[in-house]
Scaffold this motif. Structure first.
Motif: not given
Lengths: 107, 284
Positions: B49, B272-273
């Protein structure tokens, strides 16, 4: 607000804590329901720090390793108190509109 | 005490320098008796992440806008290339672009494993090795021909060039330009569209696999191509699906599953991002 975030902020309301103490206190406050793993914990702290809800209170060297303590900011305090109020309101709404005792009995 | 010093490598190097010891110590304190799969998985996910966040500096909205723009660019170039190929009689269909899923998964897992821990140089080395394999596999194919060996060589050069260009000029923290990224992807696919010969096994397997590998390499440096790949998968799959189901349901189902790989990558990276609202605060 996600549960880990909520508990991280909640643990910091009293005093600054380092990472392990935050995880331990979160587990205590939630009766073991929230057990933060290290990656989740530091991910949450990173997000909260970026959002200005927590900040680093101090840095010290323990056993040759750097250890940071985190403290809650005013914005963080407002956020967690707002969340508490929201949940309290949600519980009150449930209690006034639904007979919970009957449902609990049926379960 | 367990040692999480290996899995901590999932984090970007600057985060490791700053927080690595503390994170390891906390993980050890949280699971003092033995090595913990949960702690390791958490550190791996947290590190990835952080990498996803580190490799971009743009908001969700901007990311999608750039991704869609790049996808349209891809559609235009690849579509034009396909039309030219059809007109020239080089190929009569596009169905051979979809690879067998059994070939895709191991390659994808291997590349993701490499790229999860590093960004630039190992990615370039891995891609160079993969490209060399692609060329040798084609040359080794029984239906080897001059026409057959040219496309993988061109593709190999494109892939190697892209990887090393990013390794040399990217710093792992600054994103590649959207135009360059779009052109690299589009150029690679355009060559594949024009030259893909369904009779050559290595090409049939290698072209889409190489495309995916190239995409994954770019994703490790710049997550925006993941959005492009997702759009490509959607754009190219949906119009073909009814036709393919009419022909062969098993094949269609297999290709449907394969096409979900880039879509899954998109979803994972978004999770995740980009889920974090804090990312938007860091940007622009």
């Amino acid at each position: 607000m996600r549960e880990p975030t909520y508990y991280v902020l909640l643990t910091l309301l009293d005093k600054p804590l380092h990472g392990y103490a935050i995880a331990k206190r979160s587990a205590e406050l939630s009766d073991g329901a929230v057990t933060l793993a290290a990656g989740t914990l530091y991910g949450a702290l990173d997000r909260l720090e970026t959002d200005g809800l927590v900040k680093i209170a101090s840095e010290e060297i323990v056993n040759g390793r750097k250890r940071r303590s985190y403290t809650i900011t005013d914005a963080g305090r407002r956020a967690v108190l707002g969340e508490i109020a929201r949940m309290r309101s949600a519980v009150a709404a449930a209690e006034t509109s639904v007979d919970l005792s009957n449902i609990a009995g049926a379960l | 005490m367990s040692d999480y010093s290996f899995v901590i490598r999932a984090y970007p190097s600057d985060v490791r320098r700053e927080l690595g010891d503390e994170i390891i110590e906390t993980a050890n304190l949280l699971a003092p008796q033995r090595w913990s799969l949960r702690q390791s998985a958490s550190l791996l996910a947290g590190g990835l992440r952080q990498r996803a966040i580190a490799s971009t500096g743009r908001s969700t909205k901007t990311t999608w806008a750039i991704g869609l723009r790049s996808a349209l660019l891809f559609q235009f170039i690849a579509g034009t290339a396909g039309l030219i190929a059809f007109q020239l009689g080089a190929r009569g269909d596009i169905s051979s672009m979809s690879p067998p899923i059994s070939e895709m998964i191991p390659a994808s897992v291997a590349v993701i494993a490499v790229l999860a821990f590093t960004t630039r140089w190992p990615a370039a080395v891995a891609l160079t090795a993969f490209s060399c394999w692609l060329v040798f596999a084609t040359i080794d194919d029984s239906s080897f021909s001059a026409w057959g060996v040219t496309p993988p060589m061109v593709m190999a050069l494109l892939i190697i060039g892209a990887a090393w260009w990013l390794a040399v000029f990217g710093d792992g923290r600054r994103t590649a330009s959207p135009l360059a990224t779009g052109l690299l992807l589009s150029g690679t696919v355009a060559v594949a569209y024009v030259t893909n010969d369904p009779d050559i096994v290595a090409l049939r397997l290698g072209v889409p696999a190489a495309l995916l590998v190239a995409g994954l390499a770019l994703v490790s440096i710049d997550p925006r191509p993941s959005v492009v790949l997702g759009c490509i998968a959607t754009f190219t799959l949906l119009p073909r699906l009814p036709i393919e189901i009419g022909i062969d349901k098993a094949t269609a189902a297999q290709r449907l599953a394969t096409s979900f790989i880039p879509v899954a990558i998109v979803c994972a990276l978004l999770a995740l991002g980009y889920r974090s609202t804090s990312l938007q605060n860091r940007t622009e």
